[in-house]
Scaffold this motif. Structure first.
Motif, mmCIF file in Angstrom:
data_model
loop_
_atom_site.group_PDB
_atom_site.id
_atom_site.type_symbol
_atom_site.label_atom_id
_atom_site.label_comp_id
_atom_site.label_asym_id
_atom_site.label_seq_id
_atom_site.Cartn_x
_atom_site.Cartn_y
_atom_site.Cartn_z
ATOM 1 N N ARG A 2 0.793 -1.107 0.118
ATOM 2 C CA ARG A 2 0.050 0.014 -0.002
ATOM 3 C C ARG A 2 0.717 1.307 -0.002
ATOM 4 O O ARG A 2 1.901 1.282 0.433
ATOM 5 N N LYS A 3 0.484 2.275 -0.506
ATOM 6 C CA LYS A 3 1.108 3.563 -0.579
ATOM 7 C C LYS A 3 0.589 4.148 0.647
ATOM 8 O O LYS A 3 -0.491 4.255 0.979
ATOM 9 N N SER A 4 1.735 5.052 1.156
ATOM 10 C CA SER A 4 1.319 5.866 2.312
ATOM 11 C C SER A 4 0.293 6.794 2.132
ATOM 12 O O SER A 4 0.517 7.545 0.880
ATOM 13 N N LYS A 5 -0.519 7.539 2.914
ATOM 14 C CA LYS A 5 -1.238 8.373 2.639
ATOM 15 C C LYS A 5 -1.022 9.465 3.973
ATOM 16 O O LYS A 5 -0.733 9.303 5.044
ATOM 17 N N ILE A 6 -1.388 10.857 3.279
ATOM 18 C CA ILE A 6 -1.001 11.859 4.350
ATOM 19 C C ILE A 6 -2.187 11.844 5.291
ATOM 20 O O ILE A 6 -3.383 11.961 4.977
ATOM 21 N N LYS A 7 -1.945 11.918 6.490
ATOM 22 C CA LYS A 7 -2.780 11.924 7.510
ATOM 23 C C LYS A 7 -3.250 13.348 8.002
ATOM 24 O O LYS A 7 -4.284 13.670 8.676
ATOM 25 N N ASN A 8 -2.247 14.143 8.191
ATOM 26 C CA ASN A 8 -2.135 15.425 8.915
ATOM 27 C C ASN A 8 -1.364 16.388 8.428
ATOM 28 O O ASN A 8 -0.018 16.306 8.087
ATOM 29 N N VAL A 9 -1.654 17.535 8.308
ATOM 30 C CA VAL A 9 -0.901 18.811 7.805
ATOM 31 C C VAL A 9 -0.970 19.845 8.528
ATOM 32 O O VAL A 9 -2.009 20.239 9.337
ATOM 33 N N VAL A 10 0.101 20.308 9.144
ATOM 34 C CA VAL A 10 0.219 21.465 9.915
ATOM 35 C C VAL A 10 1.001 22.709 9.548
ATOM 36 O O VAL A 10 1.949 22.544 8.846
#
Length: 63
Positions: A2-10
């Motif tokens: 699986r490809k990693s997914k962005i979970k949070n952006v600060v």
């Protein structure tokens, strides 16, 4: 796999007094990336100079 997914952006806001410091750091960061990519490219010295000339001309035309 699986490809990693962005979970949070600060997003951090920068005070106007810190803009020059941030700008200098970003310029150094970009220069390091360009240097690394050119070293890995396998291009001749002449070709590397042509790439740098194109980058500089593009930066000048954006102003």
């Amino acid at each position: 796999m699986r490809k990693s997914k962005i979970k949070n952006v600060v997003v951090h806001k920068v005070a106007p007094s810190d803009m020059q410091l941030l700008s200098d750091k970003m310029s150094a960061f970009h220069a390091e990336i360009i240097e690394r990519k050119l070293k890995q490219s396998g291009l001749s010295k002449k070709s590397k100079l042509e790439v740098l000339d194109k980058i500089i001309n593009n930066l000048k035309s954006d102003k």
